[in-house]
Design a protein around this motif. Structure first.
Motif, PDB file in Angstrom:
ATOM      1  N   SER A 139      -9.741  44.905 -28.713  1.00 57.25           N
ATOM      2  CA  SER A 139      -9.481  43.482 -28.915  1.00 57.25           C
ATOM      3  C   SER A 139     -10.752  42.880 -29.475  1.00 57.25           C
ATOM      4  CB  SER A 139      -9.095  42.827 -27.592  1.00 57.25           C
ATOM      5  OG  SER A 139     -10.204  42.834 -26.699  1.00 57.25           O
ATOM      6  N   GLU A 140     -10.832  41.543 -29.501  1.00 60.77           N
ATOM      7  CA  GLU A 140     -12.040  40.917 -30.016  1.00 60.77           C
ATOM      8  C   GLU A 140     -13.240  41.142 -29.102  1.00 60.77           C
ATOM      9  OE1 GLU A 140     -11.483  36.838 -30.855  1.00 60.77           O
ATOM     10  OE2 GLU A 140     -10.099  37.164 -32.524  1.00 60.77           O
ATOM     11  N   SER A 141     -12.995  41.395 -27.825  1.00 60.19           N
ATOM     12  CA  SER A 141     -14.106  41.480 -26.879  1.00 60.19           C
ATOM     13  C   SER A 141     -14.203  42.802 -26.145  1.00 60.19           C
ATOM     14  CB  SER A 141     -13.983  40.358 -25.837  1.00 60.19           C
ATOM     15  OG  SER A 141     -12.744  40.467 -25.139  1.00 60.19           O
ATOM     16  N   GLU A 151      -3.348  39.733 -25.659  1.00 65.49           N
ATOM     17  CA  GLU A 151      -4.177  39.680 -26.860  1.00 65.49           C
ATOM     18  C   GLU A 151      -3.597  40.594 -27.930  1.00 65.49           C
ATOM     19  OE1 GLU A 151      -8.572  39.571 -26.458  1.00 65.49           O
ATOM     20  OE2 GLU A 151      -8.189  40.150 -24.381  1.00 65.49           O
TER      21      GLU A 151
END
Length: 463
Positions: A451-453, A409
């Motif tokens: 990261s995005e999550s 990612e």
């Protein structure tokens, strides 16, 4: 990471947890024996500490060689909220460190707690690393409160060669000539050698301590206030009132200027002072830290009582999914305690953390600003990176930080100093990243990777 699951299950079994409040008893309860031990060990040079981001050892605090100790004190006080810290240079070598916590209702009414930080030999743990550590610990606790009256936390230099630092300051604040206004100091409480009790450290004993006082200004009233506090709350202490008290410490310089002042310390009146006075044998091993903690609690209770706690509720209620400030009429800013950085957009009464960590809220109501204690919060979802996904090394590092990214990612990487300053921020989706640390000073850094999550913060040391 397994411990987080256990902690999360415990949270589910609890309806809520309340942290921090602001009665006098709560102030007393916050005095930390562990903090006092750490400060005395660091100030006496028994162990290294971090000063200006660099690991250093305070070799001694002789007046000709104590700039490092002054830097240490200034840095620790500057880290606390609601304090304005200044260094007062009173001669070519002398430096007083003064922290002021401005009162919200009666700013001209001043209460002072103080201690000298210089010494006559190496170590000198009892004389007077103990007093300095107590002042710093009380400042840590009280700086989180709004008060009606002003508190000054003063650390004097060159006490050992004639009470020079305190004398200079007392003369300055008392000067009412040439249009100057005499400072309205209502009470000075000086702590000098508060760590020795003749019984074996940590064992039950007489726990005698002295209050040295003279009938100057309202000094007797300070003594009476301390006796009232002793009788109101529970302390493992036995008071000896010495009147006329000794002039051989910094409080006497305030007597000379007509101010109210007392000395609190171990019991010289009963010959129960450290046998290693003014020698390099005055070591931490002889300090009774439980006794010292009791004396620090007493002075903290006095300061909290006389300064007047403003009724701003900085308690926080914790549930399994959120943190909520109990105060309903304030402006809010939530902080990440691990990095000491405010959380962007987290300005509501309720905060829902997305990552496991330590959090606090800063409340502002009019001129009053308080911060809650830091609360450990564990999210119920697996929102942090696992060790298999991210690996940062070496720790400590010499000049290059290496990051193995096995997430596939794009990562946002932010580097903060120990004071919370962002010094680098970039993105990378590479599986291997090198970060050049050559230009940065030795010390502790926090690396936040998101990261995005998921997001994690890593504590790294540059040697």
């Amino acid at each position: 990471m397994k411990h987080k699951l256990i902690f999360s299950l415990l949270l589910l079994m609890l309806c809520f947890n309340v942290s921090f409040s602001q009665s006098i008893q709560d102030i007393i309860n916050q005095v930390s024996n562990a903090n006092l031990q750490l400060r005395v060990n660091e100030l006496s040079g028994e162990q290294a500490t971090v000063i200006n981001g660099v690991s250093r050892t305070i070799a001694n605090r002789l007046h000709s060689n104590n700039d490092l100790a002054a830097d240490y004190i200034e840095e620790r006080l500057s880290a606390f909220p609601n304090l304005t810290v200044a260094v007062q240079n009173f001669n070519s070598t002398g430096k007083n460190v003064i922290a002021t916590q401005l009162g919200q209702t009666n700013p001209d009414n001043i209460y002072m707690i103080c201690a000298h930080y210089d010494s006559v030999a190496d170590y000198c743990a009892d004389d007077n690393a103990t007093g300095v550590a107590a002042v710093i610990e009380i400042a840590r606790i009280m700086s989180q409160q709004c008060t009606d009256n002003t508190i000054i936390y003063a650390l004097w230099d060159e006490e050992e060669i004639g009470l020079l630092g305190a004398n200079f300051y007392a003369q300055q604040v008392a000067d009412d000539t040439n249009g100057n206004t005499r400072d309205n100091i209502l009470g000075v409480l000086n702590m000098d050698m508060i760590g020795y009790d003749g019984d074996a450290p940590g064992t039950p004993g007489d726990n005698d301590f002295d209050i040295d006082v003279r009938p100057i200004a309202n000094s007797i009233a300070i003594k009476d206030d301390l006796l009232t506090i002793l009788n109101t709350y529970s302390f493992d202490l036995n008071v000896i009132v010495v009147n006329p008290g000794t002039p051989a410490s910094d409080h006497s310089r305030f007597w000379n200027q007509g101010y109210s002042a007392v000395l609190v310390g171990e019991s010289w009146a009963t010959n129960d002072e450290t046998p290693n006075y003014h020698t390099a044998n005055d070591r931490v091993v002889d300090i009774d830290f439980q006794y010292m903690t009791e004396l620090t609690k007493l002075v903290a209770a006095y300061v909290a009582t006389k300064s007047g706690l403003v009724a701003l509720d900085n308690m926080v209620t914790q549930t399994d999914t959120s943190l909520m400030a109990n105060e309903t009429a304030a402006n809010y800013q939530w902080y990440n305690c691990d990095t000491e950085i405010e959380i962007s957009g987290a300005t509501n009464q309720t905060f829902v953390p997305t990552t496991t960590g330590n959090y606090a809220v800063e409340l502002t109501n009019g001129l009053c600003t308080e911060r809650s204690s830091c609360i450990n919060f564990s999210v119920l979802s697996a929102s942090e990176f696992s060790e298999d996904e991210l690996h940062l090394y070496p720790n400590p590092m010499a000049s290059v930080l290496k990051i193995d990214n096995r997430t596939n990612e794009n990562l946002s990487i932010t580097i903060h100093t120990i004071s919370g300053k962002t010094i680098n921020k970039f993105q990378s989706e590479k599986s291997y990243v090198e970060v050049d640390f050559k230009k940065y000073a030795s010390g502790i850094y926090f690396i936040t990777i998101a990261s995005e999550s998921k997001a994690s913060t890593f504590k790294m040391v540059k040697a």
